[in-house]
Design a protein around this motif. Structure first.
Motif, PDB file in Angstrom:
ATOM      1  N   GLN A  27       0.825  -1.212   0.000  1.00 31.75           N
ATOM      2  CA  GLN A  27       0.000   0.000   0.000  1.00 31.75           C
ATOM      3  C   GLN A  27       0.861   1.264   0.000  1.00 31.75           C
ATOM      4  O   GLN A  27       0.510   2.256  -0.629  1.00 31.75           O
ATOM      5  CB  GLN A  27      -0.961  -0.007   1.187  1.00 31.75           C
ATOM      6  CG  GLN A  27      -2.069  -1.033   1.065  1.00 31.75           C
ATOM      7  CD  GLN A  27      -2.856  -0.885  -0.227  1.00 31.75           C
ATOM      8  OE1 GLN A  27      -3.317   0.196  -0.572  1.00 31.75           O
ATOM      9  NE2 GLN A  27      -3.007  -1.972  -0.967  1.00 31.75           N
ATOM     10  N   SER A  28       2.003   1.223   0.666  1.00 24.24           N
ATOM     11  CA  SER A  28       2.911   2.367   0.667  1.00 24.24           C
ATOM     12  C   SER A  28       3.463   2.622  -0.725  1.00 24.24           C
ATOM     13  O   SER A  28       3.576   3.776  -1.166  1.00 24.24           O
ATOM     14  CB  SER A  28       4.056   2.136   1.658  1.00 24.24           C
ATOM     15  OG  SER A  28       3.547   2.049   2.971  1.00 24.24           O
ATOM     16  N   GLN A  88       0.544   6.672  -6.807  1.00 25.89           N
ATOM     17  CA  GLN A  88      -0.624   7.530  -7.032  1.00 25.89           C
ATOM     18  C   GLN A  88      -0.306   8.999  -6.743  1.00 25.89           C
ATOM     19  O   GLN A  88      -0.795   9.888  -7.448  1.00 25.89           O
ATOM     20  CB  GLN A  88      -1.813   7.044  -6.195  1.00 25.89           C
ATOM     21  CG  GLN A  88      -2.306   5.663  -6.597  1.00 25.89           C
ATOM     22  CD  GLN A  88      -2.632   5.540  -8.076  1.00 25.89           C
ATOM     23  OE1 GLN A  88      -3.188   6.449  -8.694  1.00 25.89           O
ATOM     24  NE2 GLN A  88      -2.283   4.406  -8.672  1.00 25.89           N
ATOM     25  N   ALA A  89       0.516   9.269  -5.731  1.00 28.91           N
ATOM     26  CA  ALA A  89       0.908  10.657  -5.451  1.00 28.91           C
ATOM     27  C   ALA A  89       1.690  11.226  -6.634  1.00 28.91           C
ATOM     28  O   ALA A  89       1.458  12.369  -7.049  1.00 28.91           O
ATOM     29  CB  ALA A  89       1.730  10.728  -4.165  1.00 28.91           C
ATOM     30  N   ALA A  90       2.596  10.440  -7.188  1.00 28.74           N
ATOM     31  CA  ALA A  90       3.369  10.899  -8.346  1.00 28.74           C
ATOM     32  C   ALA A  90       2.463  11.126  -9.553  1.00 28.74           C
ATOM     33  O   ALA A  90       2.630  12.108 -10.281  1.00 28.74           O
ATOM     34  CB  ALA A  90       4.469   9.889  -8.680  1.00 28.74           C
ATOM     35  N   ARG A 149       1.933  14.677 -11.549  1.00 33.12           N
ATOM     36  CA  ARG A 149       2.101  14.810 -13.004  1.00 33.12           C
ATOM     37  C   ARG A 149       0.821  15.301 -13.667  1.00 33.12           C
ATOM     38  O   ARG A 149       0.860  16.150 -14.566  1.00 33.12           O
ATOM     39  CB  ARG A 149       2.561  13.477 -13.616  1.00 33.12           C
ATOM     40  CG  ARG A 149       4.002  13.137 -13.298  1.00 33.12           C
ATOM     41  CD  ARG A 149       4.495  11.950 -14.108  1.00 33.12           C
ATOM     42  NE  ARG A 149       3.701  10.741 -13.949  1.00 33.12           N
ATOM     43  CZ  ARG A 149       3.914   9.813 -13.019  1.00 33.12           C
ATOM     44  NH1 ARG A 149       4.898   9.945 -12.148  1.00 33.12           N
ATOM     45  NH2 ARG A 149       3.146   8.741 -12.965  1.00 33.12           N
ATOM     46  N   ALA A 150      -0.327  14.809 -13.239  1.00 33.90           N
ATOM     47  CA  ALA A 150      -1.604  15.234 -13.828  1.00 33.90           C
ATOM     48  C   ALA A 150      -1.852  16.722 -13.567  1.00 33.90           C
ATOM     49  O   ALA A 150      -2.299  17.447 -14.465  1.00 33.90           O
ATOM     50  CB  ALA A 150      -2.755  14.393 -13.261  1.00 33.90           C
ATOM     51  N   VAL A 151      -1.546  17.169 -12.359  1.00 37.34           N
ATOM     52  CA  VAL A 151      -1.737  18.581 -12.032  1.00 37.34           C
ATOM     53  C   VAL A 151      -0.780  19.431 -12.859  1.00 37.34           C
ATOM     54  O   VAL A 151      -1.170  20.470 -13.396  1.00 37.34           O
ATOM     55  CB  VAL A 151      -1.557  18.832 -10.517  1.00 37.34           C
ATOM     56  CG1 VAL A 151      -1.476  20.314 -10.210  1.00 37.34           C
ATOM     57  CG2 VAL A 151      -2.693  18.187  -9.744  1.00 37.34           C
ATOM     58  N   ARG A 152       0.458  18.982 -12.997  1.00 44.11           N
ATOM     59  CA  ARG A 152       1.427  19.750 -13.805  1.00 44.11           C
ATOM     60  C   ARG A 152       0.956  19.884 -15.244  1.00 44.11           C
ATOM     61  O   ARG A 152       1.094  20.944 -15.851  1.00 44.11           O
ATOM     62  CB  ARG A 152       2.798  19.073 -13.775  1.00 44.11           C
ATOM     63  CG  ARG A 152       3.560  19.333 -12.515  1.00 44.11           C
ATOM     64  CD  ARG A 152       4.937  18.717 -12.596  1.00 44.11           C
ATOM     65  NE  ARG A 152       5.650  18.923 -11.363  1.00 44.11           N
ATOM     66  CZ  ARG A 152       6.672  18.210 -10.969  1.00 44.11           C
ATOM     67  NH1 ARG A 152       7.115  17.215 -11.725  1.00 44.11           N
ATOM     68  NH2 ARG A 152       7.268  18.465  -9.834  1.00 44.11           N
TER      69      ARG A 152
END
Length: 138
Positions: free
Chosen positions: A8-9, A15-17, A21-24
């Motif tokens: 899970q970690s 998912q954080a990465a 990337r999606a926000v960028r």
């Protein structure tokens, strides 16, 4: 065999990465925003230390810092311990630009979250978990 926590970690990092990337892609901030965030987090740094913190080359960061100086988002001051070196610090304009970028990021993520059905409490819990993880040194 990895533990459930390790699995899970790992997924959390993936998912954080992906989210970053999606926000960028959606918001399209200049690359220098990362440097502003590093300066806010770590305080004034020399270009070499800034490059190490960003995992970038010294020439790349030096060029980015020059652009940020031109924008008025950072300033270069003499290093009090060695006058041959300079220290890069965030300016009030840079702090404002970073705050604006974070608001834009938040709006982009909120737009996606609104379509998921997750509550504000769900998001607050996720943020609390990430904050706790980041309070620990990796």
């Amino acid at each position: 065999m990895p533990t459930d926590l390790e699995v899970q970690s790992s997924e959390l990092v993936v998912q954080a990465a992906r989210l970053v990337r999606a926000v960028r892609r959606r918001v399209g901030h200049p690359a220098g925003i990362r440097i502003l965030a590093l300066l806010e987090e770590l305080g004034p740094l020399g270009v070499t230390a800034l490059a190490e913190a960003d995992r970038s080359s010294q020439p790349t960061v030096s060029g980015a810092v020059s652009q940020l100086v031109d924008e008025g988002w950072v300033a270069k001051d003499s290093d009090s311990s060695d006058a041959r070196r300079s220290v890069v610090r965030l300016t009030p304009r840079g702090s404002q630009r970073l705050a604006d970028a974070r608001r834009e990021n938040g709006a982009a993520v909120a737009e996606r979250l609104a379509r998921t059905g997750h509550s504000v409490d769900d998001v607050a819990h996720a943020v609390a978990v990430l904050r706790d993880v980041m309070d620990e040194q990796l």
